[in-house]
Design a protein around this motif. Structure first.
Motif, short mmCIF file in Angstrom:
data_model
loop_
_atom_site.label_atom_id
_atom_site.label_comp_id
_atom_site.label_asym_id
_atom_site.label_seq_id
_atom_site.Cartn_x
_atom_site.Cartn_y
_atom_site.Cartn_z
N LEU A 121 35.84 50.25 32.68
CA LEU A 121 36.72 49.45 31.82
C LEU A 121 36.75 47.99 32.30
CD1 LEU A 121 38.49 50.12 29.33
CD2 LEU A 121 40.47 50.16 30.88
N LEU A 122 36.89 47.83 33.64
CA LEU A 122 36.88 46.48 34.22
C LEU A 122 35.52 45.80 34.04
CD1 LEU A 122 38.87 47.02 37.55
CD2 LEU A 122 39.59 45.64 35.60
N LYS A 123 34.47 46.62 34.20
CA LYS A 123 33.09 46.10 34.03
C LYS A 123 32.90 45.56 32.61
CE LYS A 123 29.53 48.59 35.58
NZ LYS A 123 28.43 49.57 35.61
N GLN A 124 33.35 46.35 31.63
CA GLN A 124 33.22 45.95 30.22
C GLN A 124 34.00 44.65 29.96
OE1 GLN A 124 34.48 49.13 27.64
NE2 GLN A 124 33.49 48.26 25.84
N GLU A 125 35.18 44.58 30.54
CA GLU A 125 36.05 43.42 30.37
C GLU A 125 35.42 42.13 30.91
OE1 GLU A 125 40.35 42.74 31.99
OE2 GLU A 125 40.34 44.66 30.91
N ILE A 126 34.93 42.24 32.16
CA ILE A 126 34.34 41.03 32.78
C ILE A 126 33.03 40.64 32.10
CG2 ILE A 126 33.03 42.13 34.68
CD1 ILE A 126 35.09 38.86 34.88
N ASN A 127 32.23 41.62 31.68
CA ASN A 127 30.98 41.33 30.94
C ASN A 127 31.28 40.59 29.64
OD1 ASN A 127 28.86 42.20 32.57
ND2 ASN A 127 29.08 44.33 31.93
N LYS A 128 32.36 40.99 28.99
CA LYS A 128 32.76 40.34 27.73
C LYS A 128 33.10 38.86 27.99
CE LYS A 128 35.72 41.30 23.76
NZ LYS A 128 36.87 42.07 23.25
N LEU A 157 28.87 32.37 28.23
CA LEU A 157 27.42 32.09 28.11
C LEU A 157 27.07 31.63 26.70
CD1 LEU A 157 24.57 32.12 29.41
CD2 LEU A 157 24.42 34.53 28.81
N GLU A 158 27.60 32.32 25.70
CA GLU A 158 27.34 31.95 24.30
C GLU A 158 27.86 30.54 24.00
OE1 GLU A 158 28.62 34.89 21.39
OE2 GLU A 158 27.70 36.48 22.61
N LYS A 159 29.07 30.25 24.51
CA LYS A 159 29.67 28.93 24.33
C LYS A 159 28.78 27.84 24.96
CE LYS A 159 33.67 27.81 26.35
NZ LYS A 159 35.10 27.91 26.72
N TYR A 160 28.24 28.18 26.14
CA TYR A 160 27.37 27.23 26.86
C TYR A 160 26.07 27.01 26.09
CZ TYR A 160 24.57 25.06 30.51
OH TYR A 160 23.76 24.19 31.21
N HIS A 161 25.49 28.09 25.54
CA HIS A 161 24.24 27.98 24.76
C HIS A 161 24.43 27.07 23.54
CE1 HIS A 161 22.13 31.79 26.50
NE2 HIS A 161 21.84 30.70 27.18
N LEU A 162 25.57 27.20 22.89
CA LEU A 162 25.86 26.33 21.74
C LEU A 162 25.99 24.87 22.18
CD1 LEU A 162 28.48 28.48 19.76
CD2 LEU A 162 26.19 27.82 18.98
N LYS A 163 26.62 24.68 23.35
CA LYS A 163 26.85 23.34 23.89
C LYS A 163 25.53 22.63 24.22
CE LYS A 163 30.23 23.05 26.97
NZ LYS A 163 30.88 23.08 28.31
N ILE A 164 24.55 23.39 24.75
CA ILE A 164 23.29 22.75 25.21
C ILE A 164 22.13 22.88 24.23
CG2 ILE A 164 23.87 22.96 27.67
CD1 ILE A 164 21.64 25.25 27.68
N TYR A 207 25.11 32.52 35.61
CA TYR A 207 25.38 33.61 34.67
C TYR A 207 24.58 34.87 35.03
CZ TYR A 207 28.15 30.62 31.61
OH TYR A 207 29.16 29.81 31.11
N ASN A 208 23.34 34.70 35.49
CA ASN A 208 22.53 35.85 35.93
C ASN A 208 23.17 36.54 37.13
OD1 ASN A 208 20.52 35.61 33.97
ND2 ASN A 208 19.33 34.17 35.20
N ASP A 209 23.62 35.71 38.08
CA ASP A 209 24.25 36.27 39.29
C ASP A 209 25.56 36.98 38.96
OD1 ASP A 209 22.17 35.28 40.74
OD2 ASP A 209 23.25 33.60 41.64
N ALA A 210 26.32 36.39 38.02
CA ALA A 210 27.59 37.01 37.59
C ALA A 210 27.33 38.37 36.94
CB ALA A 210 28.33 36.10 36.63
N ALA A 211 26.28 38.44 36.10
CA ALA A 211 25.92 39.70 35.44
C ALA A 211 25.47 40.75 36.45
CB ALA A 211 24.81 39.44 34.42
N THR A 212 24.73 40.31 37.49
CA THR A 212 24.29 41.23 38.55
C THR A 212 25.49 41.81 39.30
OG1 THR A 212 22.26 39.95 38.81
CG2 THR A 212 22.82 41.42 40.62
N LEU A 213 26.46 40.97 39.65
CA LEU A 213 27.67 41.43 40.34
C LEU A 213 28.49 42.38 39.46
CD1 LEU A 213 28.93 38.15 42.09
CD2 LEU A 213 27.96 40.16 43.22
#
Length: 200
Positions: free
Chosen positions: A115-122, A128-135, A101-107
């Motif tokens: 607009l594309l940046k905002q979309e992919i960040n979303k 990431l939020e879904k994963y945090h709830l899972k673990i 997730y850190n590497d994805a955010a850096t890219l």
């Protein structure tokens, strides 16, 4: 010739007496002196590279002749190893995922189209939020395991100190400190001081 022979026999007899005296040295009946002799032999063999805490040193001597203490130490070492092995598997998987997730955010930061940046960040943040709830439950359990590991360590340290306190007291009784020789030194020092004062 007779003198030489006599002196040789005398030297040999003195040497054998001193060797017998060394061999017949009484065994000290306290773990402190025994631990010191063990450490001494380790130091001489140059395998001993650092100072050991005296509590651990004395406790180690007590363990040598106590199967219950040995069994307890084995249990604690075993549970620590199992804990380390078990939690490291979880931490490894969680760590890899968080690195992703850190590497994805850096890219994503390097994307020039806002607009594309905002979309992919979303999308990344939602995953990431879904994963945090899972673990969350896993992380809570790992935190509890870590707390218990610290508690176990603390209790074992307290047990070791309580177990070795009587041994240091035995050591004190085996080596009573008397004031005679110190008084004697002070008298000699005072005599010498007076002698120097009276010099002209």
């Amino acid at each position: 010739m007779k003198k030489t022979l006599f002196s040789s026999i005398l030297s040999l007899s003195l040497l054998s007496c001193s060797e017998n005296k060394y061999q017949n040295k009484p065994i000290v009946e306290n773990a402190v002196d025994n631990s010191e002799s063990s450490v001494g032999s380790l130091k001489e063999s140059s395998l001993y590279s650092r100072d050991i805490n005296m509590v651990h040193q004395i406790y180690g001597e007590l363990m040598k002749n106590d199967k219950k203490l040995q069994a307890l130490d084995d249990k604690i070492n075993k549970i620590n190893e199992e804990t380390e092995k078990g939690t490291s598997q979880y931490n490894g998987i969680i760590g890899k995922t968080e690195t992703y997730y850190n590497d994805a955010a850096t890219l994503a930061r390097a994307i020039s189209d806002s607009l594309l940046k905002q979309e992919i960040n979303k999308e990344v943040n939602a995953s990431l939020e879904k994963y945090h709830l899972k673990i969350k439950r896993i992380k809570d359990l790992i935190a509890e395991v870590d707390k218990n590991k610290v508690k176990l360590h603390n209790q074992y340290v307290i047990f070791k100190i309580r177990k070795t306190l009587p041994e240091i007291e035995k050591y004190q009784n085996a080596h009573p400190l008397k004031t005679d020789s110190l008084d004697n030194f002070i008298n000699k020092q005072n005599q010498l001081l007076n002698e120097i004062k009276n010099l002209k």
